[in-house]
Design an enzyme around this catalytic site. Structure first.
Site: not given
Length: 458
Positions: A217, A247, A334, A336, A352
């Site tokens: 993402h 992801d 943050g 991710s 994720s």
């Protein structure tokens, strides 16, 4: 701006995010300590490190097929527990001979998978997730606090229809979201604002160029990423998958001479060399590094998890991601894309999303690194140098089974992220953005000072 070499601090950040919570103590006493790896009595379960248990679990899966109904790591006794369905005496004997502790269960792998398919068909509601929990031999279904009214009734009815012996339902106090805002690791301009994520692991792309893995993402949010808020882009998204079967993103450094070591800066002057990718094992202790919250540890609680994120481009839509690892490790916006790994240097996952935070806890989901490598064709650690990544040659293997570095979970080839991010409608963030912000007045408190809000990701 040409980067022939990433400064040592930046290179470390590019693998694991900034150093933050050194007090979290990377060196967890005895977290993966191995005792006597010998099997002892012929039928006695082996004492295994978590990484070796993961290797053994993958090899037994190939050997036993559907008779194996899940595995998990008993960290207290340091042994692999194998579930065998339908009283398959031959499978039980083979698992015992290999050094696992064996227990008989009612639900087979195919029956648990069928239950998950029913949930996908009848209850793919934003704010829900499900994963197989081998410790209970059931599908654990979780609903966040947004699932109420008719949606809750539909979910509850679907779970009930599966039977009490097949699935359980629990409520989470948080909200499922992807963790792409805040932090201090990598930066991109998207939808009129600044997005920030954490990098996961440095890898070598299939064409031999230096690259890194991060969340999908993040990769669909923007194509070019910098290593500082005001710096020029140093890397470009090559492949990105979100939502769907994973992801993850593969991002190539623009300068082919970039030196990007396979290690993680874990804060407080500590670093961890990443040697190979490995499969997650339920019950195993894992560490997560993120650019917002730093270093945290926890336990793997489920595999092959499906998460239904609320689509932020379509108020009535859902972004479903499958094949994730479920844990109780905390994370916040943050984090991710940041790495999930083990103390002894195995790369496990990429952050994720999830619910909760590092104050109240919650569930956090991770993209398996093995599946991301398989889909992108990238290599990591020893494999990147052309060496085999087989791990655990101290008695944990079954016959000639592949080592952890070769046990790649499948999945379709990741799609490209060729288009730059486009603004979302009515100020909503694009799919996968979660609580993206860059704004100084971000309600989560994790946004960038004086930055505009991210308004879209695709």
């Amino acid at each position: 701006m040409s980067h022939k070499r990433i400064p040592k601090r930046k290179a470390a950040i590019a693998v694991g995010g900034v150093a933050a919570l050194g007090a979290a103590a990377l060196l967890l006493p005895n977290a993966n300590a191995s005792q006597d790896d010998a099997a002892g009595d012929a039928g006695a379960p082996r004492t295994l490190k978590a990484g070796d248990a993961s290797n053994l679990a993958a090899q037994l899966q190939n050997l036993l097929g559907d008779s194996l109904a899940g595995t998990y790591y008993d960290s207290a006794r340091q042994r692999l527990v194998v579930n065998v369905a339908n009283g398959d005496a031959d499978a039980m004997a083979q698992a015992t001979k290999a050094g696992a502790a064996v227990r008989q269960v009612d639900n087979s792998t195919s029956e648990l998978a069928a239950a998950a398919r029913t949930l996908r068909t009848k209850a793919a509601i934003p704010g829900t997730s499900w994963a197989v929990d081998p410790r209970t031999d059931k599908v654990l279904v979780t609903a966040d606090r947004t699932v109420t009214g008719a949606d809750w009734n539909r979910l509850e009815s679907t779970v009930r229809s599966l039977g009490s012996g097949m699935a359980t339902l629990k409520k989470s106090s948080g909200t499922f979201k992807t963790f792409v805002s805040g932090g201090d690791a990598i930066f991109a301009q998207a939808g009129g604002g600044t997005a920030r994520c954490s990098l996961g692991f440095n890898v070598t792309a299939s064409d031999g160029s230096p690259a890194f893995l991060t969340a999908g993402h993040c990769g669909v949010a923007a194509k070019e990423w910098a290593d500082s808020e005001s710096g020029q882009p140093i890397a470009t998204v090559d492949q990105a998958t979100f939502p769907g079967e994973g992801d993850f993103s593969l991002v190539k450094y623009d300068d082919p001479a970039t030196e990007a070591p396979s290690e993680i800066n874990a804060g407080n002057g500590q670093s961890v060399a990443i040697n190979q990718a490995a499969e997650a094992t339920v019950g195993a202790t894992v560490l997560r590094m993120g650019s917002t919250t730093g270093l945290h540890d926890g336990t793997v609680t489920g595999l092959d998890a499906t998460v239904n994120f609320q689509s932020e481009t379509d108020p009535s839509g859902v972004d479903t991601v499958t094949g994730l690892i479920q844990t109780d490790v905390c994370a916040e916006p943050g984090d991710s894309g940041g790495p999930l790994f083990t103390q002894d240097g195995n790369a496990i996952g990429l952050t994720s999303g999830g619910s909760g935070d590092c104050t109240s806890g919650g569930e956090t989901f991770f993209q398996p690194v093995t599946a991301a490598l398989e889909a992108t064709g990238a290599t990591l650690g020893a494999d990147a140098g052309g060496n085999g990544g087989a791990a655990g040659d101290d008695g944990a293997g079954v016959g000639d089974g592949a080592g952890a570095g070769d046990e790649q979970a499948g999945g379709d080839q990741a799609g490209g992220a060729e288009d730059p991010a486009a603004p979302g409608d009515d100020g909503q963030a694009g799919a996968g953005a979660g609580e993206q912000s860059g704004a100084g007045d971000d309600a989560s408190g994790t946004g960038m000072d004086d930055g505009p809000a991210l308004t879209g990701t695709r």
